[in-house]
Design a protein around this motif. Structure first.
Motif, PDB file in Angstrom:
ATOM      1  N   ARG A   7       0.847  -1.192   0.000  1.00 32.08           N
ATOM      2  CA  ARG A   7       0.000   0.000   0.000  1.00 32.08           C
ATOM      3  C   ARG A   7       0.884   1.244   0.000  1.00 32.08           C
ATOM      4  N   PRO A   8       0.324   2.383  -0.425  1.00 30.84           N
ATOM      5  CA  PRO A   8       1.089   3.629  -0.366  1.00 30.84           C
ATOM      6  C   PRO A   8       1.302   4.055   1.092  1.00 30.84           C
ATOM      7  N   ALA A   9       2.437   4.662   1.344  1.00 31.08           N
ATOM      8  CA  ALA A   9       2.719   5.186   2.683  1.00 31.08           C
ATOM      9  C   ALA A   9       1.942   6.478   2.897  1.00 31.08           C
ATOM     10  N   VAL A  10       1.572   6.720   4.146  1.00 30.74           N
ATOM     11  CA  VAL A  10       0.977   7.986   4.570  1.00 30.74           C
ATOM     12  C   VAL A  10       1.872   8.554   5.664  1.00 30.74           C
ATOM     13  N   VAL A  11       1.687   9.835   5.966  1.00 27.44           N
ATOM     14  CA  VAL A  11       2.554  10.511   6.929  1.00 27.44           C
ATOM     15  C   VAL A  11       2.651   9.748   8.255  1.00 27.44           C
ATOM     16  N   PRO A  57       5.326  15.200  -3.751  1.00 30.45           N
ATOM     17  CA  PRO A  57       4.451  14.643  -4.794  1.00 30.45           C
ATOM     18  C   PRO A  57       5.203  13.846  -5.863  1.00 30.45           C
ATOM     19  N   GLY A  58       6.505  14.029  -6.000  1.00 32.05           N
ATOM     20  CA  GLY A  58       7.268  13.289  -7.002  1.00 32.05           C
ATOM     21  C   GLY A  58       7.855  11.988  -6.492  1.00 32.05           C
ATOM     22  N   THR A  59       7.609  11.674  -5.243  1.00 33.16           N
ATOM     23  CA  THR A  59       8.165  10.471  -4.637  1.00 33.16           C
ATOM     24  C   THR A  59       7.059   9.475  -4.331  1.00 33.16           C
ATOM     25  N   HIS A  60       7.315   8.224  -4.681  1.00 32.72           N
ATOM     26  CA  HIS A  60       6.398   7.133  -4.333  1.00 32.72           C
ATOM     27  C   HIS A  60       7.046   6.328  -3.223  1.00 32.72           C
ATOM     28  N   ILE A  61       6.352   6.173  -2.118  1.00 27.48           N
ATOM     29  CA  ILE A  61       6.817   5.275  -1.070  1.00 27.48           C
ATOM     30  C   ILE A  61       5.704   4.265  -0.834  1.00 27.48           C
ATOM     31  N   HIS A  62       6.063   3.011  -1.059  1.00 24.31           N
ATOM     32  CA  HIS A  62       5.118   1.916  -0.873  1.00 24.31           C
ATOM     33  C   HIS A  62       5.577   1.056   0.289  1.00 24.31           C
ATOM     34  N   LEU A  63       4.619   0.541   1.032  1.00 20.64           N
ATOM     35  CA  LEU A  63       4.903  -0.314   2.169  1.00 20.64           C
ATOM     36  C   LEU A  63       4.439  -1.733   1.896  1.00 20.64           C
ATOM     37  N   CYS A  74       9.578   0.590  -0.235  1.00 14.95           N
ATOM     38  CA  CYS A  74      10.276   0.904  -1.477  1.00 14.95           C
ATOM     39  C   CYS A  74      10.082   2.389  -1.754  1.00 14.95           C
ATOM     40  N   VAL A  75      11.149   3.045  -2.167  1.00 17.56           N
ATOM     41  CA  VAL A  75      11.114   4.470  -2.519  1.00 17.56           C
ATOM     42  C   VAL A  75      11.460   4.578  -3.997  1.00 17.56           C
ATOM     43  N   SER A  76      10.619   5.281  -4.746  1.00 15.69           N
ATOM     44  CA  SER A  76      10.865   5.437  -6.179  1.00 15.69           C
ATOM     45  C   SER A  76      10.340   6.784  -6.657  1.00 15.69           C
ATOM     46  N   GLY A  77      10.740   7.144  -7.862  1.00 16.76           N
ATOM     47  CA  GLY A  77      10.285   8.370  -8.505  1.00 16.76           C
ATOM     48  C   GLY A  77      11.000   8.498  -9.836  1.00 16.76           C
ATOM     49  N   LEU A  78      10.643   9.507 -10.594  1.00 14.25           N
ATOM     50  CA  LEU A  78      11.379   9.742 -11.837  1.00 14.25           C
ATOM     51  C   LEU A  78      12.821  10.068 -11.470  1.00 14.25           C
ATOM     52  N   ALA A  79      13.749   9.537 -12.249  1.00 16.19           N
ATOM     53  CA  ALA A  79      15.171   9.662 -11.916  1.00 16.19           C
ATOM     54  C   ALA A  79      15.687  11.063 -12.208  1.00 16.19           C
ATOM     55  N   PRO A  80      16.389  11.667 -11.243  1.00 21.66           N
ATOM     56  CA  PRO A  80      17.075  12.932 -11.516  1.00 21.66           C
ATOM     57  C   PRO A  80      18.171  12.696 -12.563  1.00 21.66           C
ATOM     58  N   ASP A  81      18.522  13.738 -13.290  1.00 21.47           N
ATOM     59  CA  ASP A  81      19.554  13.615 -14.321  1.00 21.47           C
ATOM     60  C   ASP A  81      20.836  13.007 -13.769  1.00 21.47           C
ATOM     61  N   SER A  82      21.203  13.354 -12.553  1.00 17.32           N
ATOM     62  CA  SER A  82      22.452  12.849 -11.972  1.00 17.32           C
ATOM     63  C   SER A  82      22.451  11.330 -11.809  1.00 17.32           C
ATOM     64  N   GLU A  83      21.282  10.717 -11.742  1.00 18.91           N
ATOM     65  CA  GLU A  83      21.199   9.271 -11.566  1.00 18.91           C
ATOM     66  C   GLU A  83      21.220   8.498 -12.886  1.00 18.91           C
ATOM     67  N   ALA A 124       7.211  -0.167  -9.974  1.00 21.95           N
ATOM     68  CA  ALA A 124       7.314  -0.130 -11.435  1.00 21.95           C
ATOM     69  C   ALA A 124       6.005   0.338 -12.060  1.00 21.95           C
ATOM     70  N   GLU A 125       4.891  -0.140 -11.537  1.00 21.75           N
ATOM     71  CA  GLU A 125       3.581   0.286 -12.049  1.00 21.75           C
ATOM     72  C   GLU A 125       3.379   1.789 -11.848  1.00 21.75           C
ATOM     73  N   ALA A 126       3.733   2.296 -10.668  1.00 21.46           N
ATOM     74  CA  ALA A 126       3.601   3.735 -10.390  1.00 21.46           C
ATOM     75  C   ALA A 126       4.505   4.551 -11.310  1.00 21.46           C
ATOM     76  N   LEU A 127       5.720   4.063 -11.550  1.00 28.76           N
ATOM     77  CA  LEU A 127       6.643   4.787 -12.435  1.00 28.76           C
ATOM     78  C   LEU A 127       6.141   4.785 -13.875  1.00 28.76           C
TER      79      LEU A 127
END
Length: 186
Positions: A7-11, A57-63, A74-83, A124-127
């Motif tokens: 499930r998605p993480a909440v605060v 809002p650009g970060t997905h954290i799933h539990l 798991c922590v994911s999001g669109l990759a910054p250029d540096s990555e 992967a689905e969220a990305l």
């Protein structure tokens, strides 16, 4: 047997994520990171950082959950250029459609139950919904369990390496890349 889910993480989950990070790093990564890095993590209140990450809002954290227990994240999001840049700093043509898997952690006592695979599949689905077509992640070259996990998902080293200095040890990481078109099977 308990029901496993993601499930998605909440605060309100920030404290539990911080706990899992501390316990997992202590159990699985002390020899890699060094005692001092682990002690610093344990002495730092990381809950505000996890709260900020969850609210970004650009970060997905799933539990990953098993029954009523949170057992990984798991922590994911669109990759910054540096990555996604190559060793010279040049960006590949697909840089804007590359996702980053920043972390996949499952408490060792809950390992080998499919939680990491469910977390990666959900990330992967969220990305993909964010427009990403492939993913990248960094894994310590000596972390054979994580390397094996990503290889089983079809991800491979792309030739880029980096060295991180913990102040006590140096960690050589390899960048892996692979498809986000993952299919989970039970």
């Amino acid at each position: 047997m308990s029901t496993a889910a993601v499930r998605p993480a909440v605060v309100a989950d920030a404290g539990e994520i911080a706990r899992i990070q501390r316990e997992t790093w202590r159990a699985a990564y002390t020899s890699l990171l060094g005692e001092r890095a682990i002690a610093e993590l344990e002495a730092t209140d990381t809950v505000p950082r996890w709260t900020a990450a969850i609210e970004n809002p650009g970060t997905h954290i799933h539990l990953a959950t098993e029954g009523s227990y949170v057992v990984g994240f798991c922590v994911s999001g669109l990759a910054p250029d540096s990555e996604v840049a190559n060793a010279e700093g040049a960006l590949p043509e697909d840089a804007a459609s590359t996702g980053l898997i920043a972390a996949v952690l499952v408490e060792p006592r809950w390992g080998r139950r499919g939680h990491a695979g469910r977390l990666l599949g959900t990330a992967a689905e969220a990305l993909r919904k964010d427009g990403a077509e492939r993913g990248v992640t960094w894994v310590a070259q000596s972390d054979h369990a994580s390397l094996g996990f990503f290889r089983r998902a079809g991800w491979k080293p792309d030739g880029l390496v980096r060295t991180l200095d913990t102040g006590e040890t140096e960690i050589r990481e390899v960048r892996l890349t692979g498809t986000l078109a993952l299919e989970l099977v039970d």
